[in-house]
Motif scaffolding. Structure first.
Motif, mmCIF file in Angstrom:
data_model
loop_
_atom_site.group_PDB
_atom_site.id
_atom_site.type_symbol
_atom_site.label_atom_id
_atom_site.label_comp_id
_atom_site.label_asym_id
_atom_site.label_seq_id
_atom_site.Cartn_x
_atom_site.Cartn_y
_atom_site.Cartn_z
ATOM 1 N N GLY A 1 0.770 -1.321 0.007
ATOM 2 C CA GLY A 1 -0.088 0.216 0.123
ATOM 3 C C GLY A 1 0.824 1.134 0.038
ATOM 4 N N LEU A 2 0.673 2.138 -1.178
ATOM 5 C CA LEU A 2 1.681 3.193 -1.146
ATOM 6 C C LEU A 2 0.755 4.541 -0.880
ATOM 7 N N THR A 3 1.144 5.386 0.021
ATOM 8 C CA THR A 3 0.279 6.475 0.563
ATOM 9 C C THR A 3 1.263 7.662 0.562
ATOM 10 N N GLY A 4 0.687 8.814 0.611
ATOM 11 C CA GLY A 4 1.293 10.117 0.874
ATOM 12 C C GLY A 4 0.345 11.450 0.379
ATOM 13 N N GLY A 5 0.423 12.281 1.284
ATOM 14 C CA GLY A 5 -0.240 13.697 1.290
ATOM 15 C C GLY A 5 -0.247 14.142 -0.249
ATOM 16 N N ILE A 6 -0.906 15.136 -0.594
ATOM 17 C CA ILE A 6 -0.804 16.123 -1.790
ATOM 18 C C ILE A 6 0.512 16.766 -1.797
ATOM 19 N N GLY A 7 1.212 16.760 -2.990
ATOM 20 C CA GLY A 7 2.478 17.411 -3.167
ATOM 21 C C GLY A 7 3.794 16.425 -2.541
ATOM 22 N N SER A 8 3.499 15.053 -1.961
ATOM 23 C CA SER A 8 4.508 14.477 -1.030
ATOM 24 C C SER A 8 5.668 13.750 -2.216
ATOM 25 N N GLY A 9 5.168 13.564 -3.542
ATOM 26 C CA GLY A 9 6.001 12.752 -4.538
ATOM 27 C C GLY A 9 5.476 11.452 -4.565
ATOM 28 N N LYS A 10 4.321 11.082 -4.184
ATOM 29 C CA LYS A 10 3.869 9.788 -4.215
ATOM 30 C C LYS A 10 3.719 9.102 -5.704
ATOM 31 N N THR A 11 3.396 9.892 -6.467
ATOM 32 C CA THR A 11 3.067 9.603 -7.885
ATOM 33 C C THR A 11 4.484 9.375 -8.652
ATOM 34 N N THR A 12 5.519 10.239 -8.353
ATOM 35 C CA THR A 12 6.826 9.963 -8.767
ATOM 36 C C THR A 12 7.540 8.743 -8.517
ATOM 37 N N VAL A 13 6.872 8.233 -7.029
ATOM 38 C CA VAL A 13 7.411 7.097 -6.519
ATOM 39 C C VAL A 13 6.885 5.796 -7.452
ATOM 40 N N SER A 14 5.482 5.986 -7.411
ATOM 41 C CA SER A 14 4.608 4.822 -8.288
ATOM 42 C C SER A 14 5.265 4.621 -9.673
ATOM 43 N N ASP A 15 5.368 6.037 -10.306
ATOM 44 C CA ASP A 15 6.106 5.850 -11.789
ATOM 45 C C ASP A 15 7.195 5.017 -11.959
ATOM 46 N N GLN A 16 8.217 5.357 -11.119
ATOM 47 C CA GLN A 16 9.428 4.795 -10.843
ATOM 48 C C GLN A 16 9.618 3.152 -10.510
ATOM 49 N N LEU A 17 8.414 2.927 -9.647
ATOM 50 C CA LEU A 17 8.247 1.368 -9.514
ATOM 51 C C LEU A 17 7.585 0.917 -10.876
ATOM 52 N N ALA A 18 6.624 1.571 -11.463
ATOM 53 C CA ALA A 18 6.133 0.858 -12.680
ATOM 54 C C ALA A 18 7.069 0.754 -13.877
ATOM 55 N N GLN A 19 8.335 1.584 -13.759
ATOM 56 C CA GLN A 19 9.367 1.408 -14.646
ATOM 57 C C GLN A 19 10.118 0.094 -14.407
ATOM 58 N N TYR A 20 10.007 -0.292 -13.107
ATOM 59 C CA TYR A 20 10.533 -1.646 -12.781
ATOM 60 C C TYR A 20 9.809 -2.810 -13.270
ATOM 61 N N GLY A 21 8.569 -2.384 -13.652
ATOM 62 C CA GLY A 21 7.817 -3.618 -14.112
ATOM 63 C C GLY A 21 6.672 -4.205 -13.002
ATOM 64 N N ILE A 22 6.517 -3.158 -12.179
ATOM 65 C CA ILE A 22 5.733 -3.422 -11.095
ATOM 66 C C ILE A 22 4.110 -2.749 -11.488
ATOM 67 N N ASP A 23 3.276 -3.739 -11.338
ATOM 68 C CA ASP A 23 1.666 -3.244 -11.479
ATOM 69 C C ASP A 23 1.174 -2.348 -10.373
ATOM 70 N N ILE A 24 0.926 -1.027 -10.830
ATOM 71 C CA ILE A 24 0.158 -0.024 -9.977
ATOM 72 C C ILE A 24 -1.190 0.045 -10.098
ATOM 73 N N ILE A 25 -1.683 -0.320 -9.033
ATOM 74 C CA ILE A 25 -3.307 0.073 -9.069
ATOM 75 C C ILE A 25 -3.412 1.323 -8.441
ATOM 76 N N ASP A 26 -3.737 2.441 -9.207
ATOM 77 C CA ASP A 26 -3.871 3.814 -8.475
ATOM 78 C C ASP A 26 -5.505 3.988 -8.305
ATOM 79 N N ALA A 27 -5.638 4.316 -7.101
ATOM 80 C CA ALA A 27 -7.005 4.585 -6.511
ATOM 81 C C ALA A 27 -7.625 5.912 -7.115
ATOM 82 N N ASP A 28 -6.765 6.837 -7.436
ATOM 83 C CA ASP A 28 -7.082 8.112 -8.104
ATOM 84 C C ASP A 28 -7.784 7.787 -9.605
#
Length: 201
Positions: A7-34
Motif C-alpha cells: 500500500g503506497l500513500t502520501g499527502g498532496i505534493g508528497s511525491g507519491k506519483t513520482t514513486v509509483s511511476d518509478q516502480l512502474a518502470q521496474y515492471g511493477i503493476d500499479i493500481i492507482d485509486a485516483d
C-alpha cells in the motif's frame, strides 16, 4: 495474483506519483485509486448520472464530464454532501481495486491511494509505504504544481489523517522533504529490492 501487496500513500505534493511511476518502470503493476475513482465517474457512467441527479446540471462541464473543481469546492463546504458522495463512490471504487489487485501479475503489486489509511484500504495490503513530507514543503509544491490557492491546499491537508498518525501506521517511510529527484529514485530502488526479496519469501 501477486505474492505481495504494497500500500503506497502520501499527502498532496508528497511525491507519491513520482514513486509509483518509478516502480512502474521496474515492471511493477500499479493500481492507482485516483485513476480508478476517475474511471468510476467517467462520462455516461451510472455513478456520474447519480451525481448529476443529486447535485444538478451545474456539476457537469459542457461536454457532460464531471466538473471536479465544482464538486470539490461543494463537498469541502458541506460535510453531509461529502458523506453522500463517499457512500456512493467508495464501495464502487473498492470493488474495482480488489478486481485489479486479483488480476495483477508482477512479483509484487502496489495499491496507491492518498487516503489508504483513512478509507481502510490498508487492510487489503501486506505492507505499507508512506511518502512523507513536511507541511510547508507540501503546500509550496502543491500550489506551484496545481495552480491552487493555499487555502484550498490547507483544507485538503486538514481533511486527511495527520502526518504523525500516518507515520505510526506505515511499515516503511521515505522522507521526501529535501530529497533531490535522483536521491528519491535511489530510495525507491532500495525499497523495490527489499520488496522483491519479501515477495520471494
Amino acid at each position: 495474483m501477486a505474492a505481495l501487496v504494497i500500500g503506497l500513500t502520501g499527502g498532496i505534493g508528497s511525491g507519491k506519483t513520482t514513486v509509483s511511476d518509478q516502480l512502474a518502470q521496474y515492471g511493477i503493476d500499479i493500481i492507482d485509486a485516483d485513476i480508478v475513482a476517475r474511471e468510476i465517474v467517467a462520462k455516461g457512467s451510472d455513478a456520474l448520472n447519480k451525481i448529476e441527479a443529486h447535485f444538478g446540471h451545474s456539476i457537469l462541464n459542457k461536454d457532460k464530464s464531471l466538473n471536479r473543481s465544482a464538486l470539490r469546492s461543494l463537498i469541502f463546504q458541506h460535510e453531509d454532501e461529502k458523506q453522500w458522495l463517499n457512500s456512493l463512490l467508495h464501495p464502487l471504487i473498492r470493488q474495482q481495486l480488489l478486481d485489479k489487485l486479483a488480476a495483477a501479475q508482477s512479483e509484487y503489486v502496489v495499491l496507491s491511494a492518498p487516503l489508504l489509511f483513512e478509507n481502510g484500504l490498508d487492510k487489503y495490503t501486506d505492507r505499507t509505504l508512506l511518502i512523507d513530507i513536511e507541511q510547508d514543503a507540501q503546500i509550496s509544491r502543491s500550489v506551484k504544481r496545481d495552480n491552487s490557492n493555499e487555502t484550498q491546499i490547507r483544507a485538503i491537508i486538514n481533511s486527511q489523517m495527520p502526518r504523525t498518525e500516518k507515520c505510526l501506521l506505515a511499515d516503511d517511510i521515505i522522507s521526501n522533504t529535501s530529497l533531490t529527484f535522483s536521491q528519491l529514485n535511489e530510495k525507491v530502488q532500495e525499497i523495490h529490492l527489499k520488496y522483491l526479496e519479501l515477495a520471494k519469501n
